[in-house]
Design a protein around this motif. Structure first.
Motif, PDB file in Angstrom:
ATOM      1  N   ASN A  38      33.427   3.353   7.906  1.00  0.00           N
ATOM      2  CA  ASN A  38      33.128   2.706   9.194  1.00  0.00           C
ATOM      3  C   ASN A  38      31.744   3.069   9.712  1.00  0.00           C
ATOM      4  OD1 ASN A  38      33.719   5.353   9.736  1.00  0.00           O
ATOM      5  ND2 ASN A  38      34.851   4.937  11.619  1.00  0.00           N
ATOM      6  N   LEU A  39      30.878   3.472   8.792  1.00  0.00           N
ATOM      7  CA  LEU A  39      29.502   3.826   9.134  1.00  0.00           C
ATOM      8  C   LEU A  39      28.542   2.804   8.531  1.00  0.00           C
ATOM      9  CD1 LEU A  39      29.670   7.664   8.437  1.00  0.00           C
ATOM     10  CD2 LEU A  39      29.884   6.515  10.642  1.00  0.00           C
ATOM     11  N   ALA A  40      27.369   2.687   9.125  1.00  0.00           N
ATOM     12  CA  ALA A  40      26.349   1.765   8.615  1.00  0.00           C
ATOM     13  C   ALA A  40      25.038   2.512   8.425  1.00  0.00           C
ATOM     14  CB  ALA A  40      26.144   0.599   9.579  1.00  0.00           C
ATOM     15  N   ILE A  41      24.489   2.399   7.229  1.00  0.00           N
ATOM     16  CA  ILE A  41      23.173   2.971   6.953  1.00  0.00           C
ATOM     17  C   ILE A  41      22.136   1.877   7.171  1.00  0.00           C
ATOM     18  CG2 ILE A  41      21.628   3.796   5.133  1.00  0.00           C
ATOM     19  CD1 ILE A  41      23.947   5.334   3.957  1.00  0.00           C
ATOM     20  N   SER A  42      21.195   2.144   8.055  1.00  0.00           N
ATOM     21  CA  SER A  42      20.117   1.194   8.321  1.00  0.00           C
ATOM     22  C   SER A  42      18.811   1.784   7.795  1.00  0.00           C
ATOM     23  CB  SER A  42      20.007   0.891   9.819  1.00  0.00           C
ATOM     24  OG  SER A  42      19.896   2.083  10.572  1.00  0.00           O
ATOM     25  N   TYR A  43      17.810   0.931   7.668  1.00  0.00           N
ATOM     26  CA  TYR A  43      16.550   1.332   7.043  1.00  0.00           C
ATOM     27  C   TYR A  43      15.407   1.226   8.045  1.00  0.00           C
ATOM     28  CZ  TYR A  43      19.636   0.611   3.123  1.00  0.00           C
ATOM     29  OH  TYR A  43      20.719   0.677   2.274  1.00  0.00           O
ATOM     30  N   HIS A  44      14.560   2.234   8.045  1.00  0.00           N
ATOM     31  CA  HIS A  44      13.519   2.337   9.056  1.00  0.00           C
ATOM     32  C   HIS A  44      12.181   2.708   8.430  1.00  0.00           C
ATOM     33  CE1 HIS A  44      16.568   2.373  12.349  1.00  0.00           C
ATOM     34  NE2 HIS A  44      17.314   2.716  11.314  1.00  0.00           N
ATOM     35  N   ILE A  45      11.113   2.378   9.140  1.00  0.00           N
ATOM     36  CA  ILE A  45       9.758   2.721   8.710  1.00  0.00           C
ATOM     37  C   ILE A  45       9.235   3.826   9.621  1.00  0.00           C
ATOM     38  CG2 ILE A  45       7.400   1.883   8.342  1.00  0.00           C
ATOM     39  CD1 ILE A  45       8.667  -0.957   8.151  1.00  0.00           C
ATOM     40  N   LEU A  46       8.887   4.951   9.055  1.00  0.00           N
ATOM     41  CA  LEU A  46       8.407   6.084   9.833  1.00  0.00           C
ATOM     42  C   LEU A  46       6.993   5.820  10.339  1.00  0.00           C
ATOM     43  CD1 LEU A  46       8.761   9.023  10.821  1.00  0.00           C
ATOM     44  CD2 LEU A  46       7.794   9.764   8.627  1.00  0.00           C
ATOM     45  N   LEU A  47       6.805   5.959  11.638  1.00  0.00           N
ATOM     46  CA  LEU A  47       5.484   5.810  12.242  1.00  0.00           C
ATOM     47  C   LEU A  47       4.878   7.170  12.561  1.00  0.00           C
ATOM     48  CD1 LEU A  47       6.174   2.849  14.719  1.00  0.00           C
ATOM     49  CD2 LEU A  47       5.271   2.745  12.385  1.00  0.00           C
ATOM     50  N   GLU A  48       5.725   8.066  13.093  1.00  0.00           N
ATOM     51  CA  GLU A  48       5.237   9.392  13.467  1.00  0.00           C
ATOM     52  C   GLU A  48       6.389  10.390  13.439  1.00  0.00           C
ATOM     53  OE1 GLU A  48       2.755  11.554  17.117  1.00  0.00           O
ATOM     54  OE2 GLU A  48       3.663   9.592  17.397  1.00  0.00           O
ATOM     55  N   LYS A  49       6.100  11.601  13.010  1.00  0.00           N
ATOM     56  CA  LYS A  49       7.095  12.668  12.995  1.00  0.00           C
ATOM     57  C   LYS A  49       6.459  13.943  13.518  1.00  0.00           C
ATOM     58  CE  LYS A  49       8.016  14.784   9.150  1.00  0.00           C
ATOM     59  NZ  LYS A  49       8.526  15.187   7.810  1.00  0.00           N
ATOM     60  N   CYS A  50       7.117  14.570  14.501  1.00  0.00           N
ATOM     61  CA  CYS A  50       6.644  15.852  15.017  1.00  0.00           C
ATOM     62  C   CYS A  50       7.833  16.805  15.086  1.00  0.00           C
ATOM     63  CB  CYS A  50       5.963  15.693  16.371  1.00  0.00           C
ATOM     64  SG  CYS A  50       6.963  14.866  17.613  1.00  0.00           S
ATOM     65  N   ALA A  51       7.676  17.916  15.778  1.00  0.00           N
ATOM     66  CA  ALA A  51       8.672  18.983  15.766  1.00  0.00           C
ATOM     67  C   ALA A  51      10.083  18.514  16.066  1.00  0.00           C
ATOM     68  CB  ALA A  51       8.261  20.082  16.744  1.00  0.00           C
ATOM     69  N   ASP A  52      10.249  17.709  17.090  1.00  0.00           N
ATOM     70  CA  ASP A  52      11.597  17.284  17.464  1.00  0.00           C
ATOM     71  C   ASP A  52      11.664  15.813  17.864  1.00  0.00           C
ATOM     72  OD1 ASP A  52      10.174  17.474  19.763  1.00  0.00           O
ATOM     73  OD2 ASP A  52      11.586  18.745  20.839  1.00  0.00           O
ATOM     74  N   LYS A  53      10.759  15.020  17.313  1.00  0.00           N
ATOM     75  CA  LYS A  53      10.728  13.605  17.663  1.00  0.00           C
ATOM     76  C   LYS A  53      10.325  12.766  16.466  1.00  0.00           C
ATOM     77  CE  LYS A  53       8.610  10.331  20.908  1.00  0.00           C
ATOM     78  NZ  LYS A  53       7.635  10.153  22.006  1.00  0.00           N
ATOM     79  N   VAL A  54      11.018  11.646  16.320  1.00  0.00           N
ATOM     80  CA  VAL A  54      10.710  10.713  15.233  1.00  0.00           C
ATOM     81  C   VAL A  54      10.492   9.329  15.840  1.00  0.00           C
ATOM     82  CG1 VAL A  54      11.588   9.533  13.194  1.00  0.00           C
ATOM     83  CG2 VAL A  54      12.048  11.980  13.519  1.00  0.00           C
ATOM     84  N   THR A  55       9.348   8.734  15.535  1.00  0.00           N
ATOM     85  CA  THR A  55       9.044   7.383  15.997  1.00  0.00           C
ATOM     86  C   THR A  55       9.097   6.457  14.791  1.00  0.00           C
ATOM     87  OG1 THR A  55       7.583   8.259  17.714  1.00  0.00           O
ATOM     88  CG2 THR A  55       7.398   5.917  17.202  1.00  0.00           C
TER      89      THR A  55
END
Length: 221
Positions: A38-55
């Motif tokens: 009952n889970l869905a894996i979606s796909y994303h494009i990483l724009l920015e990654k820092c200590a505790d945040k992902v854009t």
């Protein structure tokens, strides 16, 4: 940069997130996804990654079709990139809580999963609860679906185990030594989701189980 070059660049930045199928089912008509129970894996494009945040931005069906890549290969690349961009991290739940509260404490993501678990299990008076996440504790629930992760956890325990969806950021794993009942574990998950987990971070109320002999991940009950 032409479109071919653009596609090559974003393919290196593809990664996965896991969500409740029911929670995002209306969006699934517009994006490529892979369903697991009952889970869905979606796909994303990483724009920015820092200590505790992902854009990031989600990959749409339109973009996926323009990329001209086979779905199976697309999924494989996203898994490989995810493992590189957001390495899996496994530790005892007490240590995880300590690390999250201590922002200067860095995870040692150079260890293999077996080494992470073995290192934690050697310590005295440890809880049998382990957390599976990534180094920055952000969208780490998806790490359980990286290639070989569930198998390596099972090999480390030497037994089947329960998987409790703590949030979109982590999964909690519990070796099945016969002491825990499914209904009690589900009650705990539901209680935590209602009292602690924010609506945005909610994953599911269900409990999962991994059978090491069958290499099978499934909902319990």
């Amino acid at each position: 940069m032409d479109f071919v070059e653009f596609c090559e660049e974003i393919r290196d930045r593809l990664f996965i997130k896991v969500s409740s199928f029911e929670k995002i089912k209306e969006k699934l008509e517009e994006i490529p996804y892979t369903r697991i129970e009952n889970l869905a894996i979606s796909y994303h494009i990483l724009l920015e990654k820092c200590a505790d945040k992902v854009t990031s931005i989600v990959v749409s069906k339109a973009l996926f079709e323009k990329m001209g890549i086979d779905k199976e290969e697309f999924h494989k690349e996203a898994l490989e990139n995810s493992s590189r961009l957001f390495p899996v991290y496994v530790d005892n739940i007490k240590n995880i809580i300590f690390r999250i509260s201590d922002k200067d404490k860095i995870c040692d993501d150079t260890l293999e999963i077996r080494e992470m678990i073995s290192k934690s299990m050697k310590k005295e008076n440890e809880y049998p609860l382990f957390v599976v996440t990534n180094k920055i504790y952000t969208y780490g629930a998806a790490t359980i679906f990286y290639d070989g992760v569930m198998e390596q956890i099972g090999e480390s325990f030497g037994k089947n185990y329960f998987i409790l969806p703590s949030s979109v950021h982590e999964m909690i794993i519990l070796p099945d030594d016969g002491k825990f009942e499914y209904k009690k574990l589900k009650e705990i998950v539901e209680s935590v989701n209602r009292e602690i987990v924010s609506p945005d971070d909610f994953l599911t109320d269900d409990v999962y189980y991994y059978n090491i002999e069958k290499h099978l991940f499934e909902i319990v009950g």
